[in-house]
Design an enzyme around this catalytic site. Sequence first.
Site, short mmCIF file in Angstrom:
data_model
loop_
_atom_site.label_atom_id
_atom_site.label_comp_id
_atom_site.label_asym_id
_atom_site.label_seq_id
_atom_site.Cartn_x
_atom_site.Cartn_y
_atom_site.Cartn_z
N ARG A 194 -11.24 -10.50 -0.15
CA ARG A 194 -12.17 -11.38 -0.87
C ARG A 194 -11.67 -12.82 -0.87
O ARG A 194 -12.45 -13.75 -0.95
CB ARG A 194 -12.40 -10.84 -2.29
CG ARG A 194 -11.20 -10.82 -3.16
CD ARG A 194 -11.38 -9.91 -4.37
NE ARG A 194 -11.29 -8.49 -4.00
CZ ARG A 194 -11.45 -7.48 -4.85
NH1 ARG A 194 -11.73 -7.72 -6.11
NH2 ARG A 194 -11.34 -6.23 -4.45
N LYS A 236 0.83 -1.21 0.00
CA LYS A 236 0.00 0.00 0.00
C LYS A 236 0.86 1.26 0.00
O LYS A 236 1.88 1.32 0.69
CB LYS A 236 -0.89 0.03 1.25
CG LYS A 236 -2.11 -0.85 1.13
CD LYS A 236 -3.10 -0.54 2.24
CE LYS A 236 -4.29 -1.49 2.17
NZ LYS A 236 -5.11 -1.33 0.94
N1 BES Z 1 -8.72 -3.33 3.25
C1 BES Z 1 -8.70 -2.79 1.95
C2 BES Z 1 -9.90 -1.88 1.66
C3 BES Z 1 -9.94 -0.57 2.40
C4 BES Z 1 -9.31 0.55 1.90
C5 BES Z 1 -10.66 -0.46 3.58
C6 BES Z 1 -9.38 1.75 2.59
C7 BES Z 1 -10.74 0.73 4.26
C8 BES Z 1 -10.09 1.84 3.76
C9 BES Z 1 -8.71 -3.91 0.92
O1 BES Z 1 -8.06 -5.07 1.28
C10 BES Z 1 -8.03 -3.39 -0.30
O2 BES Z 1 -6.86 -3.12 -0.22
N2 BES Z 1 -8.77 -3.27 -1.39
C11 BES Z 1 -8.23 -2.78 -2.62
C12 BES Z 1 -8.71 -3.67 -3.72
C13 BES Z 1 -8.00 -3.49 -5.03
C14 BES Z 1 -6.54 -3.88 -4.91
C15 BES Z 1 -8.68 -4.34 -6.07
C16 BES Z 1 -8.74 -1.35 -2.78
O3 BES Z 1 -9.86 -1.05 -2.35
O4 BES Z 1 -8.01 -0.55 -3.33
MN MN Z 2 -6.00 -5.01 0.85
#
Ligand code: BES
Ligand code: MN
Length: 493
Positions: free
Chosen positions: A346, A273
Amino acid sequence: MKITPGFGKISGNPEAIGICLFDDEIRSGKFSAISAATKRAMERIIAASKFSGKPTETIAHLSESASAPVLVLQGMGSRKEFNWLRLRLAAGAVARAARDAGAKSLALVSGDKLTEDLSEEMITRALVDGLILGTWTFDHYKAQKDKRLLRETVIYYGSEERKKAASKMIRHARILAEGQCVARDLTTHPTNEVNTDYLVREAKALSKKGIKTTVLEAAQMKKLGMNLILAVGQASAMPPRLIIMDYKPARARKTVALIGKGVVFDSGGLNIKTLMMDEMKSDMGGAAAVMGAMHTIARLKPGIRVIGVIGTVENAIGPNAYRPSDIYTAYNGKTVEVMNTDAEGRLVLADALAYTIDKYQPNAVIDLATLTGAAKVALGKYADAVFSNSDRMKKAVLAAAELAGERMWPMPLFEEYTKEVEGETAQLRNSVGHRWGGACTAAAFLKEFVGNTSWTHIDIAPTAFPGAPSSIQPKMTATGSGVKTIVEWALNF
Ligand code: BES
Ligand code: MN
Ligand code: ZN
């Protein structure tokens, strides 16, 4: 906090009296619960201040003599714009002001004519929710611990019947709000405190309350074929686990399952991230909601079997990390190509959903997850996204949310989204390579793991953490959203 209903004039010498008033009640309100002396004191305070009854206005007036109560005046704005959420915020602000003024007991009063638009039941729910959430604090890591505690509140009702009718609902609403606080605590604590082991211990502690907890260790998960959860967890020093909390009353005729995403920290994995990584201690918000719900279920003891399941892992980085392009076989036999290691939630839910449905054959399943940033982009901090393969179930969940006072918004599961999660090399892919409709493609991925079972997915990424600050939400804390909705849904199933 002890909360009881009252009727007639305020009695028992509370240390604080909280009065909620509309802007039109500043001059001509009727407040049967307060004495003539309190009424005069209120009028003096109003005359001496610029208090105009706006929803954001709170005045805590410390009394001149030690024996007289603290008077808290709380605005509720105009009747026209009044709603449930405003009433809850008002109750929260009063409780907080009374507590901050050092009062241990509070009498909560409103004008005799509150509103015709809200039912008695919803009024009680708003007040109790506000009182409990408004006095919740998180100071475990502060040098200065807040020792002030509001121990009891009497809510004054306009008639003897209203008072009598309120008793049951007060208890119900209090237990729900306390369940929400369990989730707030779990989610707000950082990962070095609340890790996978901690969630396991918390779940096991429920056995004293009549819930049977089983924990599947990594080796058992391997045997069962839950390769998606294991893949996500394979770089972490803490082993992944599947936690199963089974509330099974005698003669239960129906079974529902509540499934939570328990990623105790989401670094993103090799797709590390770059944004908001510091917020990712909250990536177990779904698991916390399920845990809070099971605490609540254990106290409310419904006649239906409720199975709470948490897939808990850390999405870490290191030599053992799973990689983009890896292909794993899920519990249900489907192969999944990992396109992005940050789409880990997921994967965790897929195995948890398929296993729970296969093993327990529930009549219906809800999963909760901080699943996508896209849901947060769509709805902001103010509503969660609801997806379902059954219109009937979706309606029931949204109705439960309405009762619970949690904002949830219906979202689509068009077949085009399903097309998008089809894989090139494997049957499915965990990420589609573009951002459009990210919450919807994530939900479509999950749908591949529930078969024909009625299922609803609630993406709580919008509201889970940090909550929008208010009189019922301290800064940089978790909301504990989802708990009340899923409990209400299960109770009414
Ligand atoms: N845990 C995150 C989603 C999230 C982001 C929750 C910000 C709360 C605040 C999830 O695991 C994630 O990283 N999702 C990605 C998916 C993408 C890589 C397809 C996202 O939302 O960017
Ligand atoms: Mn994630
Ligand atoms: Zn995540």
